[in-house]
Scaffold this active site. Structure first.
Site, PDB file in Angstrom:
ATOM      1  N   GLU A   1     -67.196  46.473   6.141  1.00 36.33           N
ATOM      2  CA  GLU A   1     -68.320  45.561   5.932  1.00 36.33           C
ATOM      3  C   GLU A   1     -69.468  45.979   6.849  1.00 36.33           C
ATOM      4  O   GLU A   1     -69.245  46.377   7.999  1.00 36.33           O
ATOM      5  CB  GLU A   1     -67.845  44.141   6.267  1.00 36.33           C
TER       6      GLU A   1
ATOM      7  N   LYS B   1     -70.169  38.740  -1.231  1.00 38.61           N
ATOM      8  CA  LYS B   1     -69.182  37.955  -0.495  1.00 38.61           C
ATOM      9  C   LYS B   1     -69.162  36.512  -1.006  1.00 38.61           C
ATOM     10  O   LYS B   1     -70.205  35.869  -1.146  1.00 38.61           O
ATOM     11  CB  LYS B   1     -69.528  37.990   0.998  1.00 38.61           C
TER      12      LYS B   1
ATOM     13  N   CYS C   1     -64.071  40.575   4.135  1.00 38.07           N
ATOM     14  CA  CYS C   1     -63.675  39.862   5.342  1.00 38.07           C
ATOM     15  C   CYS C   1     -63.251  38.397   5.106  1.00 38.07           C
ATOM     16  O   CYS C   1     -62.125  38.119   4.758  1.00 38.07           O
ATOM     17  CB  CYS C   1     -64.783  39.947   6.377  1.00 38.07           C
TER      18      CYS C   1
END
Length: 420
Positions: A56, A137, A188
């Site tokens: 990321e 995300k 993440c």
């Protein structure tokens, strides 16, 4: 009649320690490492990866505090501007591979008075250097909110990714066939409970991808080590900084940790010692040349729907699955901890690959990242004695990993058998 297709891939992860404001230095280190990789592979293109994955925010650092601070690093429009795409495109062309890289994005919503929407995004670039897929995300971490990031309105997604000539039909014996794998990207916090408030056992990301038949999961992260300072830390930031500085001095490392000293893990050995979850919640930032098994075990736990679990039969027989599926959730789901209405384990006798690309190093003297990038295979083998949801569980194959504290490149031959 369905056939079993064996897919043989070579996949790689590049673990880096980017710092805010030092993009050019990070890019230079990446190219130095890739040149060293070529040497180690004797410039044999048959040994080059089919897929390379970055963490990321791969090149820019992570702890941004505002839209204005992150704006210079964000991609816009067709996403082909900026150093992250440029690096991915050059790598893909050079190695004739797919490349996944993470970056911020600014999207202009022309249906809402040209409003700027900031996203934390991941790109997949194809062998010609063109953008094949973009993922934004879905679940945001506290730091994402500080610079105005917004959630992916489409949520989790997957797509078909073609690998030419990489398949063998185990039913007919035909070799070198083209095959597509159902593929999903992740970033993440996508792995964690929504806002850390959803029921832990919803396992939103892994449940969604099990339900949707994803066979290749590619996860890019800036995952923190347990010694890092955060809003949930028991120590003050000053105390954390003091501990970290003392530790780095012992190892003759700068305040950002190691940089430029790349480790190469290319030998196809399963080189990770399998251990159960430690009894402590905090591990000191030491043993930098070893993986962070605390986080590796946690990552496995968050993919529990893909892992053999002896309690599933009991859950299935109790009728609990249907009642759980009727409860509100952040995702639409057709399974609970891997159990479906039809069978105790929806993933049994299937296979999937998980690539975990994490960054390493330290930002702001107290934000410590866990490194330990890893390649795993979920083999779908049921075990009656499967109690541990950690690296000791034999339905999880740890194919190789990188260290806690050092930049590096991991390369592995990976085989997966799929039904077609």
């Amino acid at each position: 009649m369905s056939s079993k297709i064996k897919v043989a891939l070579k996949v790689g992860i590049i673990q880096v320690n980017p710092q805010i404001g030092e993009v050019e230095k990070t890019v230079a280190r990446v190219w130095n490492a890739l040149e060293e990789l070529e040497k180690k592979l004797n410039y044999d293109e048959s040994l080059y990866p089919d897929l390379l994955v970055f963490p990321e925010f791969s090149l820019i650092g992570y702890h941004f505090e505002s839209k204005e601070q992150i704006r210079p690093y964000a991609a816009t429009g067709d996403m082909k501007n900026g150093p992250s795409y440029e690096l991915a495109a050059k790598i893909s062309k050079k190695f004739n591979c797919y490349t996944v890289i993470g970056m911020p994005e600014i999207y202009i919503d022309h249906n809402d008075n040209d409003r700027e929407i900031f996203y934390n995004s991941s790109l997949m670039v194809n062998k010609e250097g063109e953008i094949l897929y973009r993922y934004r995300k879905s679940f945001l971490y506290t730091q994402d909110y500080k610079w105005g990031c917004e959630e992916n309105p489409e949520g989790y997604q997957n797509f078909d990714l073609e690998f030419k000539g990489k398949g063998t039909n185990l039913t007919t014996g035909e070799k070198n066939i083209d095959v597509t794998l159902k593929t999903g990207l992740g970033l993440c916090m996508d792995m964690s409970p929504y806002k850390f408030k959803s029921p832990f056992h919803d396992y939103e990301y892994s449940t969604w991808h099990l339900d949707h038949g994803t066979e290749l999961m590619i996860f890019s992260m800036c995952w923190l080590h347990s010694s890092a300072f955060s809003e949930m830390s028991e120590q003050t930031a000053e105390e954390v900084i003091e501990d970290i500085e003392e530790n780095l001095k012992l190892r003759n490392l700068p305040p950002i940790g190691s940089q430029g000293d790349f480790t190469f893990n290319l030998d196809n050995d399963d080189d990770i010692e399998r251990i159960a979850n430690p009894n402590t919640t905090k591990i000191s930032y030491t043993n930098l040349k070893e993986p962070d098994m605390q986080n590796i075990n946690y990552w496995i736990l968050r993919f529990s729907p893909f892992v053999s679990m002896n309690i599933r039969q009991e859950v299935f027989d109790s009728g609990l699955v249907e009642s759980q599926l009727n409860k509100p959730s952040q995702i639409r789901r057709s399974s609970y901890i891997g159990c479906t209405i039809e069978k105790p384990w929806g993933f049994e006798d299937k296979q999937a690959i998980l690539l975990l690309a994490n960054r390493c190093g330290i930002e702001q003297k107290c934000k410590v990242f866990a490194g330990s990038s890893n390649i795993m295979k979920f083999n779908g083998k049921y075990q009656e004695t499967a109690y541990g949801m950690d690296s000791t569980n034999e339905s999880v194959e740890l194919l190789g990993g990188l260290t806690l504290g050092y930049e590096g490149i991991l390369l592995r031959d990976v085989n997966i058998t799929v039904n077609r």
